[in-house]
Design a protein around this motif. Structure first.
Motif, PDB file in Angstrom:
ATOM      1  N   UNK A 253      -0.358   4.775  15.682  1.00 40.03           N
ATOM      2  CA  UNK A 253      -0.415   6.142  15.171  1.00 40.03           C
ATOM      3  C   UNK A 253      -0.754   6.157  13.682  1.00 40.03           C
ATOM      4  N   UNK A 254      -0.182   5.227  12.930  1.00 34.75           N
ATOM      5  CA  UNK A 254      -0.451   5.178  11.491  1.00 34.75           C
ATOM      6  C   UNK A 254      -1.913   4.857  11.208  1.00 34.75           C
ATOM      7  N   UNK A 255      -2.463   3.893  11.935  1.00 38.70           N
ATOM      8  CA  UNK A 255      -3.837   3.462  11.661  1.00 38.70           C
ATOM      9  C   UNK A 255      -4.883   4.462  12.135  1.00 38.70           C
ATOM     10  N   UNK A 256      -4.491   5.437  12.923  1.00 36.28           N
ATOM     11  CA  UNK A 256      -5.446   6.484  13.300  1.00 36.28           C
ATOM     12  C   UNK A 256      -5.785   7.363  12.106  1.00 36.28           C
ATOM     13  N   UNK A 257      -4.930   7.401  11.109  1.00 38.10           N
ATOM     14  CA  UNK A 257      -5.144   8.290   9.963  1.00 38.10           C
ATOM     15  C   UNK A 257      -5.251   7.556   8.628  1.00 38.10           C
ATOM     16  N   UNK A 258      -4.739   6.334   8.553  1.00 38.86           N
ATOM     17  CA  UNK A 258      -4.736   5.598   7.290  1.00 38.86           C
ATOM     18  C   UNK A 258      -5.429   4.250   7.455  1.00 38.86           C
ATOM     19  N   UNK A 259      -6.055   3.734   6.385  1.00 39.11           N
ATOM     20  CA  UNK A 259      -6.641   2.384   6.447  1.00 39.11           C
ATOM     21  C   UNK A 259      -5.563   1.322   6.459  1.00 39.11           C
ATOM     22  N   UNK A 260      -5.976   0.071   6.628  1.00 42.29           N
ATOM     23  CA  UNK A 260      -5.032  -1.036   6.684  1.00 42.29           C
ATOM     24  C   UNK A 260      -4.271  -1.210   5.385  1.00 42.29           C
ATOM     25  N   UNK A 261      -3.129  -1.861   5.443  1.00 38.55           N
ATOM     26  CA  UNK A 261      -2.265  -2.000   4.277  1.00 38.55           C
ATOM     27  C   UNK A 261      -2.851  -2.928   3.219  1.00 38.55           C
ATOM     28  N   UNK A 262      -3.840  -3.737   3.561  1.00 34.59           N
ATOM     29  CA  UNK A 262      -4.469  -4.607   2.574  1.00 34.59           C
ATOM     30  C   UNK A 262      -5.655  -3.943   1.880  1.00 34.59           C
ATOM     31  N   UNK A 263      -5.968  -2.742   2.278  1.00 34.41           N
ATOM     32  CA  UNK A 263      -7.066  -2.019   1.642  1.00 34.41           C
ATOM     33  C   UNK A 263      -6.634  -1.515   0.268  1.00 34.41           C
ATOM     34  N   UNK A 264      -7.572  -1.479  -0.666  1.00 34.18           N
ATOM     35  CA  UNK A 264      -7.278  -0.911  -1.981  1.00 34.18           C
ATOM     36  C   UNK A 264      -6.951   0.578  -1.871  1.00 34.18           C
ATOM     37  N   UNK A 265      -7.461   1.217  -0.832  1.00 36.18           N
ATOM     38  CA  UNK A 265      -7.241   2.652  -0.648  1.00 36.18           C
ATOM     39  C   UNK A 265      -6.204   2.928   0.445  1.00 36.18           C
ATOM     40  N   UNK A 266      -5.239   2.023   0.604  1.00 37.10           N
ATOM     41  CA  UNK A 266      -4.276   2.176   1.693  1.00 37.10           C
ATOM     42  C   UNK A 266      -3.373   3.392   1.510  1.00 37.10           C
TER      43      UNK A 266
END
Length: 331
Positions: A253-266
């Motif tokens: 559910x989280x990744x449907x709306x947000x990029x991965x946690x290692x992304x600079x734009x997480x």
């Protein structure tokens, strides 16, 4: 005088129908109405399961020591408290965060919507599996209260039970997986992912305080899951499976709306669907999401003397400018 031509009524009607369908299609593409409709569907499914579905009743034996534990009348974490910890607490955190930081309508909307879908999807999946498997709880015999004369060394059915409370009896066959565990990890796990993204915990050399804050919801969820072992409502297999299920749904559910946690734009959600439909188009935005998720990630090479070349916040142009500045200083 010649009479002006008029379009046939049937043709005008078909044009109006086509216009309505086109407007509806545009609305669905530009909004999160489909997600809200999916949440409503999950809510209906959950309600029907609670009202009309009974679990499969596996046969059992009275000499099976694994189902001879006492039935705890008072639970360490009752259902209502679990809902408070797993749903109300994360919701309150999101509301307080929105009031303090004012992240905007889109970010607030997808954050809370992701929590709602995570909790509801995990609950529905858990209940479907529970009722299909029909695994006896560790306290089944205490719930069943088998009538005297029941053979102890052979398999028997629910017909030997004398318990009159419908829910107490039938809930004895809803052991796998643990509903408490899946619910708390779907809600608190989602909160942990959100906190990790907002605080950039996977940034190189991030401070330990941020990591501990992001881990706190997971520790709470683990303690709730462990309480089900202490109450003899589940065994370790039930609790482990329920916890994994809840966490997987939370991540989905989280990744449907947000990029991965290692992304600079997480800490920034994907563009809204209105932006998708009005500017870049689906293909370009899919490429943008792929870029955010994969190539634009943190690495130790981005650090210089303990400081990042690239700021945590800013536009892509600012980040590229920072990266160029860092490389020129090194040369």
């Amino acid at each position: 005088m010649p009479t002006p031509r008029r379009s046939p009524p049937a043709k005008r009607g078909s044009e109006q129908d086509g216009g309505i369908m086109a407007s509806f299609s545009r609305f669905m593409q530009r909004s999160y109405a489909a997600d809200y409709a999916g949440f409503a569907l999950l809510l209906v499914v959950y309600t029907l399961i609670q009202l009309v579905v009974e679990p499969f009743h596996r046969m059992f034996s009275l000499d099976n020591i694994s189902i001879q534990y006492p039935h705890a009348e008072v639970e360490r974490v009752p259902v209502i408290w679990n809902v408070g910890y797993a749903v109300v607490l994360p919701l309150c955190v999101f509301i307080l965060w929105a009031l303090i930081f004012q992240p905007g309508v889109h970010k607030t909307n997808v954050t809370i919507l992701g929590l709602a879908i995570s909790v509801m999807l995990a609950t529905c999946l858990t209940d479907i599996v529970k009722n299909s498997v029909g695994r006896p709880r560790p306290d089944l015999i205490a719930r069943c209260k088998p009538k005297q004369g029941t053979p102890e060394h052979s398999l028997v059915t629910i017909d030997v039970c004398t318990e009159t409370a419908h829910h107490v009896l039938h809930d004895g066959w809803r052991s796998f997986p643990s509903g408490h565990s899946s619910l708390c990890f779907s809600g608190l796990g989602y909160l942990a992912l959100f906190l990790a993204g907002q605080m950039h915990v996977f940034r190189p050399r991030t401070d330990l305080a941020r990591v501990l804050i992001a881990l706190a919801p997971l520790i709470g969820a683990a303690l709730i899951a462990i309480s089900r072992l202490e109450d003899y409502r589940h065994d370790g297999y039930d609790v482990t499976t329920g916890s994994i299920l809840g966490m997987l749904v939370a991540y989905f559910s989280y990744r449907r709306y947000y990029p991965g946690l290692k992304s600079r734009q997480c800490d920034t959600p994907y563009p809204s669907r209105a932006e998708w439909a009005s500017s870049s188009g689906y293909g370009k935005l899919r490429d943008e999401e792929a870029r955010i998720d994969s190539s634009d990630t943190y690495s130790v090479d981005d650090m210089e003397h303990g400081t990042e070349h690239v700021p945590l916040r800013g536009t892509s142009r600012d980040r590229d400018r920072g990266r160029l500045g860092g490389s020129s200083s090194e040369s």
